[in-house]
Design an enzyme around this catalytic site. Sequence first.
Site, PDB file in Angstrom:
ATOM      1  N   LYS A  38       0.843  -1.209   0.000  1.00  0.00           N
ATOM      2  CA  LYS A  38       0.000   0.000   0.000  1.00  0.00           C
ATOM      3  C   LYS A  38       0.877   1.258   0.000  1.00  0.00           C
ATOM      4  O   LYS A  38       2.058   1.210   0.350  1.00  0.00           O
ATOM      5  CB  LYS A  38      -0.901  -0.014   1.234  1.00  0.00           C
ATOM      6  CG  LYS A  38      -0.146   0.106   2.553  1.00  0.00           C
ATOM      7  CD  LYS A  38      -1.053  -0.209   3.741  1.00  0.00           C
ATOM      8  CE  LYS A  38      -0.275  -0.128   5.045  1.00  0.00           C
ATOM      9  NZ  LYS A  38      -0.993  -0.768   6.156  1.00  0.00           N
ATOM     10  N   TYR A 264      12.732  29.980   7.096  1.00  0.00           N
ATOM     11  CA  TYR A 264      11.648  30.907   7.390  1.00  0.00           C
ATOM     12  C   TYR A 264      11.392  30.959   8.885  1.00  0.00           C
ATOM     13  O   TYR A 264      11.430  29.932   9.568  1.00  0.00           O
ATOM     14  CB  TYR A 264      10.355  30.426   6.711  1.00  0.00           C
ATOM     15  CG  TYR A 264      10.345  30.557   5.216  1.00  0.00           C
ATOM     16  CD1 TYR A 264      10.661  31.769   4.600  1.00  0.00           C
ATOM     17  CD2 TYR A 264       9.990  29.478   4.417  1.00  0.00           C
ATOM     18  CE1 TYR A 264      10.625  31.880   3.217  1.00  0.00           C
ATOM     19  CE2 TYR A 264       9.953  29.588   3.045  1.00  0.00           C
ATOM     20  CZ  TYR A 264      10.270  30.792   2.441  1.00  0.00           C
ATOM     21  OH  TYR A 264      10.235  30.894   1.097  1.00  0.00           O
TER      22      TYR A 264
HETATM   23  C1  LIG Z   1      -0.200  -1.816   6.866  1.00  0.00           C
HETATM   24  C2  LIG Z   1      -0.766  -3.093   7.345  1.00  0.00           C
HETATM   25  C3  LIG Z   1       0.063  -4.205   7.621  1.00  0.00           C
HETATM   26  C4  LIG Z   1       1.574  -4.145   7.576  1.00  0.00           C
HETATM   27  O1  LIG Z   1       2.111  -3.779   8.836  1.00  0.00           O
HETATM   28  P1  LIG Z   1       3.686  -3.642   9.062  1.00  0.00           P
HETATM   29  O2  LIG Z   1       3.814  -3.244  10.478  1.00  0.00           O
HETATM   30  O3  LIG Z   1       4.188  -2.586   8.107  1.00  0.00           O
HETATM   31  O4  LIG Z   1       4.282  -4.975   8.768  1.00  0.00           O
HETATM   32  C5  LIG Z   1      -0.553  -5.401   7.966  1.00  0.00           C
HETATM   33  N1  LIG Z   1      -1.896  -5.501   8.069  1.00  0.00           N
HETATM   34  C6  LIG Z   1      -2.711  -4.446   7.841  1.00  0.00           C
HETATM   35  C7  LIG Z   1      -4.181  -4.622   8.002  1.00  0.00           C
HETATM   36  C8  LIG Z   1      -2.179  -3.212   7.483  1.00  0.00           C
HETATM   37  O5  LIG Z   1      -2.997  -2.171   7.278  1.00  0.00           O
END
Ligand SMILES: *Cc1c(COP(=O)(O)O)cnc(C)c1O
Length: 284
Positions: A38, A264
């Site tokens: 994602k 800034y």
């Molecule tokens: C983002 C996500 C993960 C991954 O978690 P990590 O800590 O990056 O391994 C797993 N399950 C769900 C539902 C997520 O949203």
Amino acid sequence: MPENPETVLEIDLNALAHNYSVLRSRIRPGTRLLGVVKAFAYGSEAIGIARKLEALGADYLAVAYASEGVFLRKAGIRLPILVLHPQPNGMEEIIETCLEPSLYSPRILREFIKTAQAMEQKAYPVHLKFNTGLNRLGFWENDLEWIDAQLQGTDALEIRSLFSHLAASDDRNEREFTLGQLKAFEGVVKNWEQQFKSRPFYHLLNTSGVFNYPEAQYDMVRTGIGLYGYSNDPETDSLLKPVSSLRTRISQIHKIEPGEWVGYNKGYTAPDFRVTATLPIGHA
Ligand SMILES: *Cc1c(COP(=O)(O)O)cnc(C)c1O
């Protein structure tokens, strides 16, 4: 990009392969591994990462939104893709491109049944998400009866898995809380098995869950940050290799005196003699 050809985000797919094998080595041979890609693969590059994970033998991918899954399908990714956070207006796209939605609320479940029926689907694979303490998305355990009633009325869906998400699996001080989440999920599984004939698979662990609670790996683990080379725990962090490096070339260097400022509204005050560098990246 042409403005600054010297600014490059480099993705090291060998580091990804290394991290993948570290994570694989922490789970049983039969446990599936889902790679979370994602948010542009955690700010790297989703297509290249997804292709490599497919080649490495990952069993599943996950994205947050349907559009991210469509993007991967258009690039030729064939692995099953779990959509973690689908929206009511993305349901048709999900079915058209063979993505697998997480159904996390009564509204989303109803909406998906409606779309699947309208598109004449039979046994379309979906995943049910349960809230066990993160309190973001998910059904409550006592929604099972309501879910059962919805599913009785249709053969459009097949529940492929049940899952939940840990809130603090990286935090040793929250061990009690996390054990409570593991127990709550175990309760969901038990109740499901009493009430339903179908046998979906189960998954709960994220990256730090894999390192800290491997006993709860069930049938699949979902790893994101570890694949990209990071862990909050110094010991496991040292086993992993960062996948992304962002490089650029310095535009200008200044030497500033103690008490002078940079930026800034005097955003930074130099405590002593400092050398500052300005980079051709970010907010122009
Ligand atoms: C983002 C996500 C993960 C991954 O978690 P990590 O800590 O990056 O391994 C797993 N399950 C769900 C539902 C997520 O949203």
